[in-house]
Design an enzyme around this catalytic site. Structure first.
Site, PDB file in Angstrom:
ATOM      1  N   GLY A 191       5.921 -14.348  -8.482  1.00 49.47           N
ATOM      2  CA  GLY A 191       4.959 -13.270  -8.685  1.00 49.47           C
ATOM      3  C   GLY A 191       4.952 -12.727 -10.104  1.00 49.47           C
ATOM      4  O   GLY A 191       4.366 -11.689 -10.370  1.00 49.47           O
ATOM      5  N   ASN A 201       2.416 -19.138   1.305  1.00 52.76           N
ATOM      6  CA  ASN A 201       3.076 -17.965   1.893  1.00 52.76           C
ATOM      7  C   ASN A 201       2.223 -16.743   1.556  1.00 52.76           C
ATOM      8  O   ASN A 201       2.194 -16.314   0.407  1.00 52.76           O
ATOM      9  CB  ASN A 201       4.487 -17.844   1.290  1.00 52.76           C
ATOM     10  CG  ASN A 201       5.156 -16.520   1.628  1.00 52.76           C
ATOM     11  OD1 ASN A 201       4.751 -15.821   2.550  1.00 52.76           O
ATOM     12  ND2 ASN A 201       6.192 -16.183   0.862  1.00 52.76           N
ATOM     13  N   SER A 242       5.169 -18.810  -8.965  1.00 50.69           N
ATOM     14  CA  SER A 242       4.001 -18.832  -9.850  1.00 50.69           C
ATOM     15  C   SER A 242       3.325 -20.201  -9.947  1.00 50.69           C
ATOM     16  O   SER A 242       2.878 -20.606 -11.017  1.00 50.69           O
ATOM     17  CB  SER A 242       4.369 -18.293 -11.242  1.00 50.69           C
ATOM     18  OG  SER A 242       4.760 -16.925 -11.135  1.00 50.69           O
ATOM     19  N   HIS A 284      13.650 -16.107   2.322  1.00 49.14           N
ATOM     20  CA  HIS A 284      12.794 -15.898   1.148  1.00 49.14           C
ATOM     21  C   HIS A 284      13.427 -14.820   0.265  1.00 49.14           C
ATOM     22  O   HIS A 284      14.051 -13.882   0.766  1.00 49.14           O
ATOM     23  CB  HIS A 284      11.394 -15.473   1.582  1.00 49.14           C
ATOM     24  CG  HIS A 284      10.442 -15.399   0.432  1.00 49.14           C
ATOM     25  ND1 HIS A 284      10.334 -14.276  -0.346  1.00 49.14           N
ATOM     26  CD2 HIS A 284       9.609 -16.323  -0.101  1.00 49.14           C
ATOM     27  CE1 HIS A 284       9.447 -14.515  -1.311  1.00 49.14           C
ATOM     28  NE2 HIS A 284       8.997 -15.745  -1.176  1.00 49.14           N
ATOM     29  N   LYS A 331       2.631 -13.734   2.492  1.00 48.94           N
ATOM     30  CA  LYS A 331       3.370 -12.461   2.434  1.00 48.94           C
ATOM     31  C   LYS A 331       2.617 -11.411   3.265  1.00 48.94           C
ATOM     32  O   LYS A 331       2.015 -11.766   4.271  1.00 48.94           O
ATOM     33  CB  LYS A 331       3.592 -12.040   0.975  1.00 48.94           C
ATOM     34  CG  LYS A 331       4.159 -13.196   0.144  1.00 48.94           C
ATOM     35  CD  LYS A 331       4.639 -12.801  -1.211  1.00 48.94           C
ATOM     36  CE  LYS A 331       5.163 -14.042  -1.928  1.00 48.94           C
ATOM     37  NZ  LYS A 331       5.785 -13.735  -3.208  1.00 48.94           N
ATOM     38  N   GLU A 386      13.262 -21.541  -5.178  1.00 46.85           N
ATOM     39  CA  GLU A 386      12.373 -20.527  -5.731  1.00 46.85           C
ATOM     40  C   GLU A 386      13.165 -19.609  -6.652  1.00 46.85           C
ATOM     41  O   GLU A 386      13.782 -18.640  -6.193  1.00 46.85           O
ATOM     42  CB  GLU A 386      11.766 -19.687  -4.600  1.00 46.85           C
ATOM     43  CG  GLU A 386      10.866 -20.474  -3.678  1.00 46.85           C
ATOM     44  CD  GLU A 386       9.813 -19.569  -3.047  1.00 46.85           C
ATOM     45  OE1 GLU A 386       8.632 -19.882  -3.182  1.00 46.85           O
ATOM     46  OE2 GLU A 386      10.165 -18.542  -2.461  1.00 46.85           O
ATOM     47  N   GLU A 432      12.322 -12.309  -1.169  1.00 46.06           N
ATOM     48  CA  GLU A 432      11.979 -10.909  -0.835  1.00 46.06           C
ATOM     49  C   GLU A 432      12.772 -10.429   0.371  1.00 46.06           C
ATOM     50  O   GLU A 432      13.141  -9.259   0.467  1.00 46.06           O
ATOM     51  CB  GLU A 432      10.458 -10.785  -0.628  1.00 46.06           C
ATOM     52  CG  GLU A 432       9.728 -10.833  -1.964  1.00 46.06           C
ATOM     53  CD  GLU A 432       8.361 -11.485  -1.924  1.00 46.06           C
ATOM     54  OE1 GLU A 432       7.730 -11.541  -0.854  1.00 46.06           O
ATOM     55  OE2 GLU A 432       7.921 -11.964  -2.993  1.00 46.06           O
TER      56      GLU A 432
HETATM   57  P1  PGA Z   1       4.217 -16.670  -6.156  1.00 35.95           P
HETATM   58  O1  PGA Z   1       5.180 -16.540  -4.866  1.00 35.95           O
HETATM   59  O2  PGA Z   1       3.538 -18.020  -6.050  1.00 35.95           O
HETATM   60  O3  PGA Z   1       3.241 -15.526  -6.002  1.00 35.95           O
HETATM   61  O4  PGA Z   1       5.077 -16.574  -7.346  1.00 35.95           O
HETATM   62  C1  PGA Z   1       5.928 -17.631  -4.394  1.00 35.95           C
HETATM   63  C2  PGA Z   1       6.734 -17.235  -3.182  1.00 35.95           C
HETATM   64  O5  PGA Z   1       7.219 -16.093  -3.132  1.00 35.95           O
HETATM   65  O6  PGA Z   1       6.913 -18.041  -2.227  1.00 35.95           O
END
Ligand code: PGA
Length: 248
Positions: free
Chosen positions: A170, A8, A209, A94, A10, A164, A96
């Site tokens: 992140g 992803n 992560s 997601h 983003k 997640e 976010e």
């Molecule tokens: P990250 O994000 O691997 O940077 O933690 C995962 C995601 O938001 O799908």
């Protein structure tokens, strides 16, 4: 079940950077190997597609859609448009989208219905915040987020669930393989209790992560059918290493 390794991006990698990424993304995959998917920004989809011949079977997706098919919704894209552009997958819910853009469980369910109607595969994200986990509400939150979408997902259609934990996205904090297995087993059990006879067939992948150094042990954990990678999917070498860490 074949594992899924999804990236992803983003709001990163525009068309020029996406072209450069695809020039360097050359995973060595022994058949059958994992399913590999990328979710670039919608504006970079064509650039990823144009460079995809080096990754046989690469699946493409968008990160979000509006629940309507078309109309006066400035700035939005729809599921039928994503299908027309060559996407087969759509990320829905997601964290976010839920926590930065305020999407509710009802919004997520409407979007899932639109994705299925357009013939696309929803990859539905669920997960608890740190506060919810510390407050002992992990199972209640996962149940609420899962139950909100089950009614709009036909049993004969493919869909994917991504666990997640928000506190691991992140942040460099990764759930342990045991944490992931436990949450995935709970989600699969909940599907079964809800009378879903497709419960055993729905891939449940882990995100938060994931890096080259932990992807192998996460994917080897029981009930973990793959990974959804954010930050580490922006680097073609890191993402290649994660794809190559998948064993089935
Ligand atoms: P990250 O994000 O691997 O940077 O933690 C995962 C995601 O938001 O799908």
């Amino acid at each position: 079940m074949r594992q899924i390794v999804a990236g992803n991006w983003k709001m990163n990698l525009g068309p020029t950077e996406a072209t450069a990424f695809m020039g360097a993304f050359r995973p060595v995959i022994q058949a059958p190997g994992p399913r590999v998917a990328l979710f670039p920004p919608a504006l970079s989809l064509a650039a990823v597609q144009a460079g995809a011949e080096a990754v046989p079977g690469l699946e493409l997706g968008v990160q979000n859609v509006h629940h309507e098919g078309s109309g006066a919704f400035t700035g939005e894209v729809s599921a039928p448009m994503a299908a027309d552009a060559g996407a087969t997958l759509v990320l829905v819910g997601h964290s976010e989208r839920r926590h930065v853009f305020g999407e509710t469980d009802a919004d997520v369910a409407r979007k899932c219905a639109a994705v299925v109607k357009a013939g696309l595969i929803p990859m539905i994200c669920v997960g608890e915040t740190l506060e919810e986990r510390r407050g002992g509400r992990l199972k209640a939150v996962l149940s609420r987020q899962l139950d909100a979408v089950l009614d709009v997902l036909p049993r004969d259609r493919e869909w994917i669930l991504a666990y997640e934990p928000v506190w691991a996205i992140g942040t460099g904090e990764t759930a342990t393989p045991a944490d992931a297995s436990e949450a995935h087993a709970f989600l699969r059990g909940r599907m079964g209790e809800s009378g879903r006879d497709d419960a055993a067939d729905v891939p449940i992948i882990y995100g938060g992560s994931v890096k080259p150094g932990n992807a192998g042990e996460l994917m080897a954990a029981p009930e973990v059918d793959g990974v959804l990678v954010g930050g580490a999917s922006l680097d073609p070498e890191d993402f290649t290493a994660i794809v190559e860490a998948a064993r089935r």
